[in-house]
Design an enzyme around this catalytic site. Structure first.
Site, short mmCIF file in Angstrom:
data_model
loop_
_atom_site.label_atom_id
_atom_site.label_comp_id
_atom_site.label_asym_id
_atom_site.label_seq_id
_atom_site.Cartn_x
_atom_site.Cartn_y
_atom_site.Cartn_z
CE LYS B 102 -2.32 -1.04 3.76
NZ LYS B 102 -1.79 -2.39 3.98
CB CYS B 191 -10.29 1.76 15.22
SG CYS B 191 -9.20 3.17 15.18
CG MET B 192 -7.31 3.69 18.00
SD MET B 192 -6.67 2.03 17.86
CE MET B 192 -5.91 1.81 19.45
CG MET B 376 -9.09 -3.15 14.56
SD MET B 376 -9.57 -1.78 15.61
CE MET B 376 -8.12 -0.78 15.47
N GLY B 413 -4.75 1.66 14.25
CA GLY B 413 -5.11 1.33 12.88
C GLY B 413 -5.04 2.50 11.93
CD GLN B 414 -8.90 5.83 11.68
OE1 GLN B 414 -9.24 6.49 10.71
NE2 GLN B 414 -9.57 5.85 12.81
#
Lengths: 223, 786
Positions: B102, B191-192, B376, B413-414
């Site tokens: 990616k 997510c967090m 996650m 995740g971000q």
């Protein structure tokens, strides 16, 4: 008297030599500094910083790889598997999709190269066999259709044969990061016809081939 | 619909220019032309649309990657005003020159032909292009009107862990400081949030004590429900490199599904969904039983606590919960753990008792440094806070924490879930420093923001799920969504989509591509993406990463920060937003840094951030802090070794947390578990990665992974369509059997990147009562052959 003059002469010339050396060193240092500034993060650092890697990888190549052949694969095929010069190529052959508990077997062929009977092709060597999570960067394509139309524009691949003199050694026109093993792509099954070299047994590639800067040089001027 | 056909060997990559390509392909086969290529250097045959070679000024520019929370340093090659190449930044300690697929192709995500370049406004049901200034006027008018009619808590901001730090800061200042509503949330809640409440309850301060360098020292890695090979690939390969170098390193994959990570691991241990709670307790039981407790550490640095039990799942509107801590003794806790012997837990979890004992022996071995990773799997969990606490318990019991290689490590995740959401505090209860409930925090914010302290509401309003419920109910009338795609990611999606489309709801969406979320918008603002603006991200290891504006945004596209500032000015807050387009990022950084000006959290100055490939906070006296809570490494820690200064008792807290079942488990009618997640090629909802030719080519559409035995019982083969039905909705999609991953029997897995298969119409909006983070990993479904 004569000896005294000789002595003075000697010491003057010694001082002069030292001075010259210092000046020369300064000039060189300035020049190197300039180059370093220009190429921060570019080809130059890895050319020397990873020097040991270049030698080691050469040593580790099995001799039969050196006489392997890429058939008639060309640079066109080479770049067709990439989105821009230097991007990780896609996997052009089927890979085991069946889920098994075995670890990734890419390196079974691509660590040492050689003939693969199943695919009836010679496997090119990876220039970075120390990295084991192959599919972190290399993917197999399952469709050739884009999700939406795309406006991607790539830079041109580096030009070939930029030797300064007829018959002279061409410079290295690409970045060496993760491609420290010259043999992987320039000899054996990995070498597409246009960039195959016939003298790789000479070993020390960098003895004759130097990196070609990708950015215009800042010209050094004596002040 | 069948599975996409596999391209046979010999077929080339992505085509950009067919005619030329085909011609050249045919021609290239002839040796004459091959000779020509050698004779006329410079001729090459790649089939991309090519830059004009006369375009000069090729430059490499540093930036963090746009995608996950790893925060890899990239060097983006720029020529002629376009991004043309990527390489890993060797100067960045995160990835040391390596990227994933990616990252290498990330810049192609800038060039999808359907980039949103102009503002659009809904007029008579149709989206019409308008100048961006008109759209901004309309937004400001609509906000004034809504606040006037329905009060300040009827307008809301929904942002993202992909917001830059200035984006989130401007949003928080405008909504919490100026307008005076705590209606600010971000998708990082999805997510967090459990990671945050885990840190807060165990240590009193958010974010990991360790750093990625732990990977170079650890002897044992345990991945807790964490498919790192696909989700944090660059860190995963660093782990593999460490194993290769040191020979005796072990990687244990502890998961509910067999993945690429299990393949690479030395041992894969599978457990039944939700039973990680029981296994973690059993590990502690074994450590105590075998006398592996680090008694000196526990005596000096740990205290024991109990919270409420039977805490619910939040599936009903207006759900409220507040935990209450009670002190307990080590003996009381040991007594509680007697319910969690490996033999008893084997029955709940399906994990053989000998495997539990093996895990305990790894954690308990005083000669082994252990790093635990999770993301996650533990956070999207109806007991997410609890399982975070329980893994910290293991590390605290053995004293394996805050030293190189000993690290309970919560991954994000971000790219800026930490930087923007957790540090800036873009959640309803948070301020950049402290929480809205605390007067001291409100006073500090009011002073720095130059607003009356009465502006800042001391009561939190809605967390994300409840915010979308409020939109559905009509308590919220206006919502502005930036850099996120909730109409793909909200669980129990049908309710929230229908809610957002109700009469007199007004939704503004700032984004770079059309998505299911722009479909429901009344105003669409074209956003600048990633390096088309200046900004900072903050990654998983407390590293702040600056990037300059490298490219021009297309058309009228504008950064999210500047969109917010433009609207703020129209609402009359010029005094609070006095900056110019040239200096606003630097000004915001300087103002924001004031919130964190102590050795516990000091941020690097702007000029340092600009120079380096990321700087870790606390940044004190010119030095980054790699390990917190240890006097040897952390300038805020006192004493000779550990100092857990986040809690009032200066100790880290071990929590007594039991096993409780999930909100919904398979039963007679709905007899399968549904688990959702990602694949390496696609990031989140795929609105960026699907526009990258190679990534779309590799995984063009979603699928449902089914265990081969279940598939045989169902009578489906690979590629056949399967209907997945839950109490919320259903979806029909192709089956993948023996594919990328393999779920256990009785479980299916669906990646959520594909807006063509909205799996979140099937998932359940149950959440952890403490963190309010939904559980996307567990709900009950049944399968039908379609």
């Amino acid at each position: 008297m004569k000896t005294k003059a000789k002595k003075i002469g000697k010491s003057v010339s010694r001082t002069a030599t030292v001075c010259l050396l210092i000046v020369g060193f300064c000039v060189l240092a300035v020049q190197t500094l300039n180059v370093r500034q220009v190429y921060a993060g570019d080809a130059t650092p890895s050319f020397d910083d990873s020097g040991d890697k270049i030698f080691r990888s050469y040593e580790e190549i099995p001799p039969n790889y050196m006489i392997g052949d890429s058939g008639n694969r060309t640079l066109a095929t080479y770049y067709d598997r990439r989105q821009y010069p230097g991007s990780p190529p896609v996997i052009p052959h089927p890979v085991e999709t069946t889920f098994s508990k075995n670890k990734t077997e890419c390196l079974a062929c691509h660590a040492k190269g050689g003939w693969n009977a199943e695919l009836a092709a010679s496997a090119p060597l990876t220039p970075h066999p120390e990295k084991e999570a192959c599919r972190q960067c290399h993917v197999r394509l399952n469709t050739d259709k884009n999700f939406v139309e795309h406006d991607w524009v790539s830079i041109s691949p580096p030009r070939l044969g930029q030797a300064q003199l007829p018959g002279g050694p061409p410079p290295i026109p690409h970045n060496l990061q993760m491609r420290e093993n010259c043999i992987a792509c320039h000899t054996g099954p990995g070498a597409v016809v246009e960039i195959r070299v016939e003298h790789s047994s000479r070993g020390n590639c960098r003895q004759c081939h130097v990196p070609l800067p990708m950015t215009p040089l800042v010209r050094f001027e004596r002040k | 619909m069948a599975m996409p056909t596999i391209i046979e060997p010999g077929t080339k990559g992505i085509k950009m220019n067919l005619t030329r390509r085909d011609f050249i392909k045919a021609a290239a086969a002839q040796s004459a032309l091959m000779t020509a290529a050698v004779l006329f250097p410079g001729i090459t045959f790649g089939d991309w649309q090519r830059m004009d070679d006369s375009a000069t000024g090729f430059q490499w520019k540093k930036t963090p990657c746009r995608f996950c929370g790893t925060g890899c340093g990239l060097l983006v090659g720029v020529q002629g005003g376009r991004a043309v190449a990527v390489k890993g930044d060797p100067a960045c300690s995160v990835n040391k020159g390596l990227c994933c697929v990616k990252g290498y192709h990330s810049i192609q995500a800038l060039y999808g032909k359907d980039r949103i370049k102009t503002a659009q406004v809904r007029k008579d049901g149709k989206m019409v292009d308008v100048p961006i200034s008109e759209a901004l006027d309309l937004i400001a008018d609509k906000m004034k009107e809504t606040i006037g009619k329905h009060g300040k808590d009827s307008v809301a901001m929904y942002g993202s862990g992909q917001w830059t730090i200035p984006d989130g800061y401007a949003a928080s200042k405008l909504f919490k400081g100026c307008i005076g509503t705590n209606n600010v949330e971000a998708n990082a809640r999805l997510c967090m949030a459990s990671a945050v409440t885990g840190f807060m309850t165990s240590f009193g301060l958010d974010e990991p004590m360790g750093c990625y360098e732990d990977m170079d020292y650890a002897d044992v890695f345990v991945t807790w429900g964490n498919n790192m090979a696909e989700m944090h690939p660059v860190l995963f390969s660093r782990m593999l490199a460490n194993r290769k170098r040191k020979k005796d390193v072990q990687i244990i994959d502890f998961a509910t599904r067999t993945t690429r990570t299990s393949q690479a691991a030395d041992k894969s241990i599978l457990f039944k969904p939700q039973t990680d709670l029981a296994v973690a307790n059993a590990i502690c039981y074994e450590i105590i039983r075998n006398g592996w407790v680090n008694e000196n550490f526990v005596k000096k640095h740990v205290s024991f606590h109990r919270g409420k039990t039977n805490i619910g799942y939040g599936t009903e509107d207006h759900f409220k919960f507040k935990d209450k801590a009670q002190n307990i003794s080590f003996e009381q806790w040991t007594e509680f753990l007697k319910d969690y012997t490996p033999e008893k837990v084997e029955k709940i979890s399906g994990v053989p008792a000998k495997d539990i004992k093996y895990l305990a022996s790894l954690y308990g071995d005083p000669d082994k440094k252990v790093t635990s990773f999770w993301c996650m799997g533990m956070n999207q969990h109806t007991r997410g806070t609890w399982i975070n606490n329980l893994v910290y318990n293991i590390h605290l019991l053995t004293g394996k924490i805050s030293t190189p290689g000993n690290s309970p490590f919560s991954l994000t995740g971000q790219p800026s879930a930490c930087g923007t959401v957790r540090e800036v505090g873009t959640l309803t209860h948070k301020l950049p420093h402290g929480v809205v409930m605390k007067e001291k925090a409100r006073k500090m914010a009011a002073e720095i923001w130059n607003v009356p302290v009465s502006n800042i509401d001391p009561k939190p309003t809605y967390h994300t799920v409840e915010m979308f419920r409020a939109l559905d109910r009509g308590d919220i009338k206006f919502m502005w969504i930036q850099v996120t795609n909730p109409m793909v990611t909200m669980p129990n999606l049908i309710r929230y989509r229908e809610g957002s489309l109700k009469k007199d709801r007004f939704v503004v969406v700032s984004d770079v591509y059309p998505t299911p979320t722009t479909d429901i918008a009344d105003v669409i603002l074209p956003a600048a993406m990633w390096i088309e603006q200046e900004g900072m991200y903050g990654n998983s290891e407390r590293r702040t990463q600056h990037f300059e504006q490298i490219l021009n945004p297309p058309g009228e596209a504008m950064s999210d920060t500047w969109q917010l500032i433009e609207v703020a000015k129209r609402l009359g807050f010029e005094k609070q937003f006095p900056w110019t387009e040239e200096n606003h990022i630097e000004m915001i950084w300087n103002e924001y840094s004031r919130f964190h000006d102590s050795p516990k959290h000091r941020m690097a100055p702007y000029n340092v951030l600009k120079k380096r490939s990321g700087v870790q906070w606390p940044f004190v006296n010119g030095k980054e802090t790699k390990w917190r809570f240890h006097a040897k490494y952390d300038p805020a820690a006192k004493g000779e070794d550990f100092h857990f200064y986040g809690k009032p008792d200066n100790r880290a807290w071990i929590w007594q947390r039991p096993y409780e079942p999930p909100a919904e488990s398979p039963d007679q009618e709905y007899n399968f578990w549904l688990n959702t997640g990602r694949v390496i090629e696609h990031w989140h909802t795929g609105s960026m990665t699907r526009r990258v030719p190679v990534l779309n080519g590799a995984v063009p559409s979603a699928y449902v992974e089914i265990n081969p035995d279940d598939a045989a019982n169902l009578g489906v083969v690979n590629g056949e369509m399967v209907k997945i039905i839950s109490r919320r909705g259903s979806i029909t999609m192709p089956a993948s059997i023996n594919g990328r991953g393999m779920p256990t029997k009785g479980q299916v897995f669906v990646p959520f990147f594909d807006e063509g298969y909205l799996i979140n119409e099937v998932t359940l909006d149950a959440f952890c009562p403490i963190s309010k983070q939904p559980d996307y990993k567990k709900c009950a479904v049944r399968l039908e052959k379609a």
